[in-house]
Design a protein around this motif. Sequence first.
Motif, PDB file in Angstrom:
ATOM      1  N   ASP A 148       0.833  -1.206   0.000  1.00  9.51           N
ATOM      2  CA  ASP A 148       0.000   0.000   0.000  1.00  9.51           C
ATOM      3  C   ASP A 148       0.868   1.256   0.000  1.00  9.51           C
ATOM      4  OD1 ASP A 148      -2.174  -1.586  -0.029  1.00  9.51           O
ATOM      5  OD2 ASP A 148      -2.839  -1.183   2.019  1.00  9.51           O
ATOM      6  N   ILE A 149       1.927   1.217   0.793  1.00  8.89           N
ATOM      7  CA  ILE A 149       2.815   2.391   0.859  1.00  8.89           C
ATOM      8  C   ILE A 149       3.468   2.617  -0.504  1.00  8.89           C
ATOM      9  CG2 ILE A 149       4.923   3.328   1.907  1.00  8.89           C
ATOM     10  CD1 ILE A 149       4.128   1.736   4.472  1.00  8.89           C
ATOM     11  N   LEU A 207      -5.766  11.046  -1.917  1.00  9.49           N
ATOM     12  CA  LEU A 207      -6.072   9.608  -1.764  1.00  9.49           C
ATOM     13  C   LEU A 207      -4.792   8.781  -1.616  1.00  9.49           C
ATOM     14  CD1 LEU A 207      -8.963   9.347  -4.360  1.00  9.49           C
ATOM     15  CD2 LEU A 207      -9.162   8.754  -1.950  1.00  9.49           C
ATOM     16  N   SER A 208      -3.736   9.203  -2.336  1.00  7.82           N
ATOM     17  CA  SER A 208      -2.443   8.504  -2.212  1.00  7.82           C
ATOM     18  C   SER A 208      -1.941   8.633  -0.785  1.00  7.82           C
ATOM     19  CB  SER A 208      -1.400   9.110  -3.161  1.00  7.82           C
ATOM     20  OG  SER A 208      -1.896   9.157  -4.460  1.00  7.82           O
ATOM     21  N   ALA A 209      -2.094   9.850  -0.222  1.00  8.60           N
ATOM     22  CA  ALA A 209      -1.643  10.081   1.155  1.00  8.60           C
ATOM     23  C   ALA A 209      -2.429   9.189   2.124  1.00  8.60           C
ATOM     24  CB  ALA A 209      -1.822  11.555   1.511  1.00  8.60           C
ATOM     25  N   VAL A 210      -3.739   9.084   1.893  1.00 10.10           N
ATOM     26  CA  VAL A 210      -4.580   8.223   2.749  1.00 10.10           C
ATOM     27  C   VAL A 210      -4.099   6.775   2.659  1.00 10.10           C
ATOM     28  CG1 VAL A 210      -6.916   7.286   3.070  1.00 10.10           C
ATOM     29  CG2 VAL A 210      -6.611   9.721   2.618  1.00 10.10           C
ATOM     30  N   LEU A 211      -3.785   6.337   1.438  1.00  7.24           N
ATOM     31  CA  LEU A 211      -3.328   4.954   1.242  1.00  7.24           C
ATOM     32  C   LEU A 211      -1.998   4.707   1.958  1.00  7.24           C
ATOM     33  CD1 LEU A 211      -4.143   2.337  -0.206  1.00  7.24           C
ATOM     34  CD2 LEU A 211      -2.757   3.042  -2.124  1.00  7.24           C
ATOM     35  N   ILE A 212      -1.103   5.699   1.881  1.00  4.31           N
ATOM     36  CA  ILE A 212       0.198   5.561   2.557  1.00  4.31           C
ATOM     37  C   ILE A 212      -0.025   5.459   4.074  1.00  4.31           C
ATOM     38  CG2 ILE A 212       2.385   6.738   3.076  1.00  4.31           C
ATOM     39  CD1 ILE A 212       2.173   7.949   0.190  1.00  4.31           C
ATOM     40  N   ILE A 213      -0.906   6.339   4.587  1.00  2.00           N
ATOM     41  CA  ILE A 213      -1.180   6.312   6.033  1.00  2.00           C
ATOM     42  C   ILE A 213      -1.786   4.967   6.429  1.00  2.00           C
ATOM     43  CG2 ILE A 213      -2.612   7.346   7.869  1.00  2.00           C
ATOM     44  CD1 ILE A 213      -2.286  10.028   6.269  1.00  2.00           C
ATOM     45  N   GLN A 214      -2.722   4.494   5.618  1.00  2.00           N
ATOM     46  CA  GLN A 214      -3.335   3.175   5.901  1.00  2.00           C
ATOM     47  C   GLN A 214      -2.270   2.087   5.911  1.00  2.00           C
ATOM     48  OE1 GLN A 214      -6.399   2.756   2.926  1.00  2.00           O
ATOM     49  NE2 GLN A 214      -7.980   3.623   4.254  1.00  2.00           N
ATOM     50  N   LEU A 267       1.120  -1.620   8.930  1.00  2.00           N
ATOM     51  CA  LEU A 267       2.423  -2.174   9.307  1.00  2.00           C
ATOM     52  C   LEU A 267       2.606  -2.165  10.817  1.00  2.00           C
ATOM     53  CD1 LEU A 267       5.137  -0.930   6.786  1.00  2.00           C
ATOM     54  CD2 LEU A 267       4.297  -3.243   7.142  1.00  2.00           C
ATOM     55  N   ARG A 268       2.109  -1.083  11.426  1.00  2.00           N
ATOM     56  CA  ARG A 268       2.235  -0.986  12.892  1.00  2.00           C
ATOM     57  C   ARG A 268       1.198  -1.843  13.603  1.00  2.00           C
ATOM     58  NH1 ARG A 268       2.967   5.419  14.122  1.00  2.00           N
ATOM     59  NH2 ARG A 268       4.994   5.699  13.162  1.00  2.00           N
ATOM     60  N   GLY A 269       0.265  -2.366  12.804  1.00  2.00           N
ATOM     61  CA  GLY A 269      -0.741  -3.251  13.394  1.00  2.00           C
ATOM     62  C   GLY A 269      -1.837  -2.526  14.127  1.00  2.00           C
ATOM     63  N   LYS A 270      -1.925  -1.168  13.913  1.00  2.00           N
ATOM     64  CA  LYS A 270      -2.936  -0.398  14.635  1.00  2.00           C
ATOM     65  C   LYS A 270      -4.315  -0.552  14.022  1.00  2.00           C
ATOM     66  CE  LYS A 270      -0.122   3.145  16.719  1.00  2.00           C
ATOM     67  NZ  LYS A 270       0.329   4.517  16.637  1.00  2.00           N
ATOM     68  N   SER A 271      -4.357  -0.694  12.690  1.00  2.00           N
ATOM     69  CA  SER A 271      -5.678  -0.753  12.061  1.00  2.00           C
ATOM     70  C   SER A 271      -6.093  -2.178  11.729  1.00  2.00           C
ATOM     71  CB  SER A 271      -5.692   0.081  10.784  1.00  2.00           C
ATOM     72  OG  SER A 271      -4.869  -0.521   9.835  1.00  2.00           O
ATOM     73  N   GLY A 272      -5.314  -3.129  12.193  1.00  3.57           N
ATOM     74  CA  GLY A 272      -5.668  -4.513  11.890  1.00  3.57           C
ATOM     75  C   GLY A 272      -5.540  -4.764  10.411  1.00  3.57           C
ATOM     76  N   ARG A 273      -6.437  -5.582   9.876  1.00  2.00           N
ATOM     77  CA  ARG A 273      -6.377  -5.861   8.438  1.00  2.00           C
ATOM     78  C   ARG A 273      -6.869  -4.658   7.679  1.00  2.00           C
ATOM     79  NH1 ARG A 273      -9.018 -11.767   8.715  1.00  2.00           N
ATOM     80  NH2 ARG A 273      -7.517 -12.614  10.167  1.00  2.00           N
ATOM     81  N   ASN A 274      -6.205  -4.389   6.604  1.00  2.00           N
ATOM     82  CA  ASN A 274      -6.492  -3.151   5.886  1.00  2.00           C
ATOM     83  C   ASN A 274      -7.522  -3.306   4.780  1.00  2.00           C
ATOM     84  OD1 ASN A 274      -6.132  -0.481   5.629  1.00  2.00           O
ATOM     85  ND2 ASN A 274      -4.359  -0.629   4.268  1.00  2.00           N
TER      86      ASN A 274
END
Lengths: 495, 155
Positions: free
Chosen positions: B5-6, B49-56, B61-68
């Motif tokens: 995603d990044i 939207l690219s920035a949102v995707l990078i943040i996601q 990767l940090r495991g904060k949002s679980g499965r993306n």
Amino acid sequence: MTGAIEGLVYVLAHIHFLIIGVGAGIVVGAIPGLSGSTGIILMLPFLIYMDPAAALIMMSGLFCGSMFGGSISAVLISTPGTPSAAATVLDGYPLARKGQAGKALGVALIASTSGGIISALCLIFLAPQLAGIALKFGPSEYFALMIFGLTIMASVSSSSLTKGLLSGFFGILISMVGLNPTLGTERFTFGITRLLTGFSMMPVLIGLFAISEVLNQLELLNEGKIVRIPHTDKIGAILPSWKEMKGLWKVILGSSLLGTLIGIIPATGGSIASFMAYNEAKRFSKDPDSFGKGNLAGIAAPEAANNGTTGGAMIPLITLGIPGDVVTAVMLGALMIIGVQPGPLLFSQSPRIVNALFMGFLLAQFLVLGMGYLSIKASHHILRVPLGILYPIILCLCLLGAFALGNSVYDVVLAVVFGVIGYFMKKYGFSAPAVILGIILGPIAEQELSRALIISHGDWTVLFRSPLSIMFYVFAVLSVAYSLRDFRKKKHARA
Amino acid sequence: MGKIDIICGLITAAVSALFFAGTLSFPKTSIGINPGTYPRFIIFSTFALSAVLIIQGVLSLRGKSGRNGTAAGGLPSGRTGILLVLLVAGMLVYAFTLELLGYILVTPFLIALAMVLFGERKPLRIILVSVLTSAALYLLFRGVFRVPLPHSWFW
């Protein structure tokens, strides 16, 4: 009435194209990995040399045929041939495991035909009315409509809203390469002369949908992820008994109407319709516990609904020029390549094409019934077609198709490049249909915006003055909100 | 999937930056809409939207949002990767040699290559299918549709 007779005469004179379309549709629908949209792309090299009306009825036949075709693999190998047949697996496959695959497919065929006929009648009676209303649209209403149409990008992506939208905006970016539509000045060519004409639609479509699928299938085949039909399975009797059919007519009628209604709404499509119809059939059933274990109503409902969406999805396509789902999005691209601009003017400027479409669409349903019956008998052969022969031939057809329109090797290279892009997009959860929507609707939105502002002497409030425009903006917001809710639901389900 | 995603976000952000640079040379006009307005709106939206995707991707990767909510998969590797590269290379070679050697000569080779990559191992079947398919498509496009398929200097 005269128009209908003229349309019927035209279709009967070109019935061979309809037969080819329906037959090809059933086959591509039945083969997992191929779908109605891929089928239309593969037909493009031939369609460009045909009369536009004949090309349109051939595509319509393919669209209807593929919807039924999807149920064949759904029932026999528990793998929906098209996404719309996913709900058919729930009861179709358990029935096949009981040795009644033929009956399951027979019910699917009858329900598909009924759904198709009802949706075709809705198309014939509703489309001219909607086109009459759309004729009153000005540039600001059209711009609002295109914004609504573009929100479909959010829903055609199956994995992530961000990726769906990003794919669509990528498509709009690509569509801006070439010349400014109002001023005719060069833009985003970066000094490359070939880019002055922009990216030709044909190689982009072929690459994103067909070549990417060949690459995808190569990967799946190599990793052993392609399910083949066991040699021992028997089809059994095909036609259900009269008593069984009597118990299904309410489900078929209700699901057909539900499917048609859902099909008319842009950003929906056969998958949503079939699952909704399945749930409704289960809710109203006297024996809901038997669903998922081989209940005939669980096959009839989704099949009637997903075929119902075909005529429904054609209504916004031909009256407004906005697609109802993925297949009609690809069909829109194909129509533009063959020189047909869908929209309200099509009814006044090319009534011959519209009448042929109406009659062709109706006749296609009866062909689905006849050819569908034969295809059930031959379903084992269809599902056992050697992939090592099928995909190389498809690949060759793709490259030849990319070459044929402009007689240019550059287009072949472009198709390969977009094929690779499409492969990675699919692999990483991006949406090729959203790219196509962006490519098609983005430039129209820009042109209409420009027209509206020229007429209003640069006054931006013109975009929000008409109640119709506001209605379309509200629809656009609702469409995105619905997609967002849908993605959240899926995310929670996965978690 | 976070890494992918990044990377995808960075690529689309770079593409939008490139397109933004392209808008700087647009002419200005007082009629209707400025030529840069619509493209810049699209470019900024793509960038956002690219920035949102990078943040996601970072959060994933940090495991904060679980499965993306994305499909599986890294870059194709091993045998699959080789087969895919060979097929793409075969298509590009086909495209570049089409005008030089002509349709009749190069098309059977492309079909044969694809058949082998798709696991076909019977030589007779490979030869028959590749030659007959090429000939059938030639007759169809050249004979019926009148498409001037490329001929080589000696064919």
